[in-house]
Design a protein around this motif. Structure first.
Motif, short mmCIF file in Angstrom:
data_model
loop_
_atom_site.label_atom_id
_atom_site.label_comp_id
_atom_site.label_asym_id
_atom_site.label_seq_id
_atom_site.Cartn_x
_atom_site.Cartn_y
_atom_site.Cartn_z
N ALA A 168 12.08 92.30 38.22
CA ALA A 168 10.87 91.61 38.69
C ALA A 168 11.15 90.13 38.92
CB ALA A 168 9.75 91.78 37.67
N GLY A 169 11.94 89.51 38.02
CA GLY A 169 12.27 88.10 38.18
C GLY A 169 13.11 87.82 39.40
N ARG A 170 14.04 88.72 39.71
CA ARG A 170 14.87 88.53 40.90
C ARG A 170 14.03 88.71 42.17
NH1 ARG A 170 18.54 90.72 37.18
NH2 ARG A 170 17.99 92.88 37.64
N ALA A 171 13.08 89.64 42.14
CA ALA A 171 12.18 89.80 43.29
C ALA A 171 11.32 88.55 43.46
CB ALA A 171 11.30 91.03 43.10
N ALA A 172 10.83 88.00 42.34
CA ALA A 172 10.03 86.77 42.42
C ALA A 172 10.86 85.62 42.97
CB ALA A 172 9.49 86.42 41.04
N THR A 173 12.13 85.53 42.59
CA THR A 173 13.00 84.47 43.11
C THR A 173 13.15 84.60 44.62
OG1 THR A 173 14.23 84.32 41.03
CG2 THR A 173 15.34 83.51 43.01
N LEU A 174 13.31 85.82 45.11
CA LEU A 174 13.43 86.04 46.55
C LEU A 174 12.16 85.61 47.27
CD1 LEU A 174 15.47 87.19 48.60
CD2 LEU A 174 14.38 89.42 48.32
N VAL A 175 11.01 85.93 46.70
CA VAL A 175 9.73 85.55 47.30
C VAL A 175 9.57 84.03 47.31
CG1 VAL A 175 7.23 85.66 46.99
CG2 VAL A 175 8.61 87.72 46.69
N VAL A 176 9.91 83.38 46.20
CA VAL A 176 9.82 81.93 46.12
C VAL A 176 10.73 81.25 47.14
CG1 VAL A 176 10.55 80.00 44.66
CG2 VAL A 176 9.01 81.72 43.74
N CYS A 177 11.94 81.75 47.28
CA CYS A 177 12.87 81.15 48.24
C CYS A 177 12.34 81.29 49.66
CB CYS A 177 14.25 81.80 48.11
SG CYS A 177 15.13 81.32 46.61
N ALA A 178 11.74 82.43 49.98
CA ALA A 178 11.14 82.60 51.30
C ALA A 178 10.02 81.58 51.52
CB ALA A 178 10.60 84.02 51.44
N ASP A 179 9.22 81.36 50.49
CA ASP A 179 8.12 80.40 50.58
C ASP A 179 8.64 78.99 50.84
OD1 ASP A 179 5.71 79.11 50.40
OD2 ASP A 179 5.36 79.55 48.29
N LEU A 180 9.64 78.56 50.07
CA LEU A 180 10.15 77.20 50.22
C LEU A 180 10.98 77.04 51.50
CD1 LEU A 180 11.05 76.20 46.56
CD2 LEU A 180 8.88 76.07 47.78
N LEU A 181 11.66 78.09 51.92
CA LEU A 181 12.39 78.02 53.20
C LEU A 181 11.41 77.93 54.37
CD1 LEU A 181 15.26 80.55 52.47
CD2 LEU A 181 15.52 78.09 52.94
N GLN A 182 10.27 78.61 54.25
CA GLN A 182 9.24 78.48 55.28
C GLN A 182 8.73 77.03 55.33
OE1 GLN A 182 5.29 80.28 54.59
NE2 GLN A 182 5.47 81.19 56.61
N SER A 183 8.50 76.43 54.16
CA SER A 183 8.07 75.03 54.13
C SER A 183 9.13 74.11 54.71
CB SER A 183 7.76 74.61 52.68
OG SER A 183 6.68 75.35 52.16
N ALA A 184 10.40 74.39 54.40
CA ALA A 184 11.49 73.57 54.94
C ALA A 184 11.54 73.65 56.46
CB ALA A 184 12.81 74.00 54.33
N SER A 185 11.21 74.82 57.01
CA SER A 185 11.22 74.97 58.47
C SER A 185 10.14 74.12 59.13
CB SER A 185 11.02 76.44 58.84
OG SER A 185 9.69 76.86 58.59
N ARG A 186 9.16 73.70 58.33
CA ARG A 186 8.08 72.85 58.85
C ARG A 186 8.30 71.37 58.52
NH1 ARG A 186 3.54 76.94 56.30
NH2 ARG A 186 3.70 78.58 57.89
N GLY A 187 9.48 71.06 57.93
CA GLY A 187 9.82 69.68 57.68
C GLY A 187 9.71 69.22 56.24
N ASP A 188 9.29 70.10 55.33
CA ASP A 188 9.17 69.73 53.92
C ASP A 188 10.49 69.99 53.19
OD1 ASP A 188 6.53 69.14 54.41
OD2 ASP A 188 5.79 71.08 53.70
N HIS A 189 10.91 69.04 52.35
CA HIS A 189 12.12 69.11 51.52
C HIS A 189 13.29 69.86 52.20
CE1 HIS A 189 10.50 73.11 50.61
NE2 HIS A 189 9.45 72.55 50.08
N PRO A 190 13.75 69.40 53.37
CA PRO A 190 14.86 70.09 54.05
C PRO A 190 16.17 70.04 53.26
CG PRO A 190 14.37 68.00 55.12
CD PRO A 190 13.25 68.24 54.15
N ASP A 191 16.32 69.04 52.36
CA ASP A 191 17.55 68.94 51.59
C ASP A 191 17.70 70.04 50.56
OD1 ASP A 191 15.34 67.88 50.27
OD2 ASP A 191 16.50 66.35 49.20
N LEU A 192 16.66 70.83 50.37
CA LEU A 192 16.71 71.93 49.40
C LEU A 192 17.21 73.22 50.04
CD1 LEU A 192 15.96 72.36 46.40
CD2 LEU A 192 13.66 73.00 47.14
N THR A 193 17.32 73.25 51.36
CA THR A 193 17.58 74.50 52.07
C THR A 193 18.87 75.19 51.62
OG1 THR A 193 16.40 73.68 54.01
CG2 THR A 193 17.90 75.52 54.36
#
Length: 566
Positions: free
Chosen positions: A527-552
């Motif tokens: 469950a934790g690994r699935a949550a990590t995958l979901v979180v990464c998708a969320d933050l990568l989506q934000s990065a694609s819009r210009g937020d925290h690109p250095d985290l990509t």
């Protein structure tokens, strides 16, 4: 089961405590529950004259937490190593505090609880056994009737079981013992242990089999059930609008200070406190990134500033200090001073009039009802109004004078975080996860779209959903483990908050590794690994819009680690 009520004194102010105790003493079979750290360390002394006037009243107190003043005295007495300690199960301290409590109360207590022993991270069994041995000694000396364990999340986090406590007490006593009670949270919101009891399992059932009393804390979740969920107008999905409250009487959730009991006895004794004292409100957050900046136009900036001033006047506060803008200028916060509540934080939300309401609009108010014992800013007042084009909500909360870990959600510098800090965060996440709600923070439909698009991996099907804060990062956590900004809470994949905190911390690798280790019970699972995958998708989506690109780059590394272990 036989219910009984007791007066809990944790959330009663010093000025009101004696009057409340006298009222409780007027009823037969009265119990009062207290602790040396309640009422800023004054609870015992305030209760002493009431107990002297009413010898029929039974009293339960605790040992474990220290106020700053008590810690100085304990250090001077040589029973703790240094005056900064705020929790101890050291046997010398337990003996010293128990005797001090007797002196302050002016009588021997019927019951002394070992208070939130789960805060002791190292060798808990040894510390409990030693504390039990001291309390057995005090029972045999005639200085108290029995002892117990008061916990907030110890049973839930599997720090111990009733059977284990019984075993440790037998070892401490060399046979039969005087451990007679446990205290744990039981309410319609925190219902895990009650639900277990209905199925004949869990600590309540185990205590009943041993003949122990069960004292239930936080029974009424701030006594706000009649308004949960917040009322809605009959012809709209938006919340019913409140008329402006009088300046001297803003809306405020009523604190609960009652405790009660089921037989064996779940004796509700008002909320066992969260592991640290009640917070004040958010530290200033200057230096945030452009994500946290004024609106794009000066006209919008002026509109928000004028609306904030209007809210301050309506709620009877004087706003002061620098402006703090939220994400893309959608919220505006400032310190404020209230004539009754002192330093506060006034936060303004704005939306087009036709889009007001919903999860983000109501989140802080609903969180005040759902999580009364979690370490977060206490809500003092809410004020809603609408002009021709915009709707506004102003939220007045207590001020927490603690710095956040970072001015930005992304943690870029290593943080020195104590074992106690992580213990508090784990307890907060466990408490939040136990809440049942129809609020949604993350949807399976979004997961199905976003995970393949932004990670290149198949979307996981989430089997276990739990309540989450939904925005757990370094800018929403203080050095005192107070959790800020509750507008987005709701159901999410199990482990979502832990995964989000770790993901946002990747640019501080040592801190991220420590966080992952301390939260491994949530993350090192399927469950934790699935949550990590979901979180990464969320933050990568934000990065694609210009937020925290250095985290990509770090996010893609997290994705690979999570998917390799699937």
């Amino acid at each position: 089961m036989t219910p009984a009520l007791a007066l809990g004194t944790y959330r009663i102010s010093g000025e009101e405590l004696a009057a409340a105790a006298r009222r409780a003493a007027s009823f037969p079979g009265s119990w009062i529950d207290t602790a040396p750290n309640y009422a800023h360390g004054r609870a015992h002394r305030l209760l002493a004259p009431v107990l002297a006037e009413n010898p029929h009243v039974a009293i339960a107190t605790k040992t474990g937490f220290l106020t700053e003043a008590t810690a100085r005295c304990a250090h001077a007495a040589g029973v703790i190593a240094h005056p900064e300690i705020r929790h101890s199960l050291n046997p010398e301290y337990v003996r010293w505090q128990t005797d001090r409590s007797r002196a302050e109360l002016g009588r021997d207590p019927e019951l002394v609880f070992v208070h939130n022993p789960e805060r002791q991270q190292a060798d808990l069994a040894t510390h409990l056994r030693a504390a039990f041995a001291v309390l057995e000694e005090r029972v045999h000396a005639g200085h108290l009737g029995s002892y117990g364990v008061a916990t907030w999340c110890g049973f839930q986090e599997k720090a111990f079981t009733v059977q284990r406590l019984d075993h440790l007490a037998r070892e401490a006593a060399g046979g039969d013992h005087h451990l007679r009670a446990i205290q744990l949270p039981v309410s319609l919101v925190m219902d895990q242990h009650f639900a277990e009891a209905l199925h004949g399992t869990g600590p309540i059932t185990a205590a009943a089999e041993l003949g122990w009393d069960v004292h239930a804390s936080a029974p009424c979740t701030a006594a706000n059930y009649p308004t949960w969920p917040p009322p809605r107008s009959p012809n709209s999905s938006a919340p019913a609008r409140r008329s402006p409250p009088p300046a001297s009487r803003p809306w405020r959730p009523a604190p609960v200070s009652r405790k009660s009991s089921l037989r064996p006895e779940i004796r509700h004794t008002g909320p066992t406190p969260s592991p640290r004292p009640a917070p004040r409100y958010p530290a200033t957050r200057s230096g945030r990134s452009s994500m946290y900046s004024p609106p794009a136009t000066s006209t919008e900036t002026q509109r928000m500033a004028e609306a904030h001033q209007h809210a301050a006047e309506a709620l009877g506060v004087a706003a002061q200090g620098p402006q703090t803008w939220g994400w893309q200028g959608r919220t505006l916060g400032r310190q404020a001073v209230h004539p009754e509540h002192g330093r506060c934080w006034l936060r303004l939300l704005s939306a087009p009039a036709e889009k007001a309401g919903g999860k983000l609009w109501e989140g802080t108010e609903q969180a005040a009802l759902a999580f009364p014992t979690v370490r977060k800013p206490q809500l003092v007042g809410v004020y809603d109004w609408t002009d021709t084009a915009h709707a506004y909500r102003a939220e007045l909360t207590e001020f927490v004078d603690e710095p956040v870990l970072s001015a930005d959600p992304v943690l870029r510098e290593e943080a020195e975080l104590s074992t106690a800090w992580f213990s508090t965060v784990r307890a907060t996440l466990a408490t939040v996860a136990a809440v049942r709600t129809d609020r949604i923070a993350v949807r399976q439909e979004w997961i199905n779209r976003a995970v393949p698009q932004f990670t290149g991996h198949p979307a996981p099907h989430i089997e276990v959903w739990e309540c989450a804060h939904g925005d757990l990062h370094a800018a929403n956590l203080t050095t005192g483990a107070t959790l800020l900004d509750w507008e987005g809470w709701g159901m999410a994949p199990r482990g979502y908050d832990a995964a989000l905190l770790v993901a946002y911390s990747q640019l501080a690798p040592h801190t991220a590794a420590r966080m992952r280790h301390e939260l491994r019970h949530l993350l090192d699972t399927s469950a934790g690994r699935a949550a990590t995958l979901v979180v990464c998708a969320d933050l990568l989506q934000s990065a694609s819009r210009g937020d925290h690109p250095d985290l990509t780059g770090k996010l893609h590394e997290l994705v690979e680690r999570a998917t390799q272990k699937q």
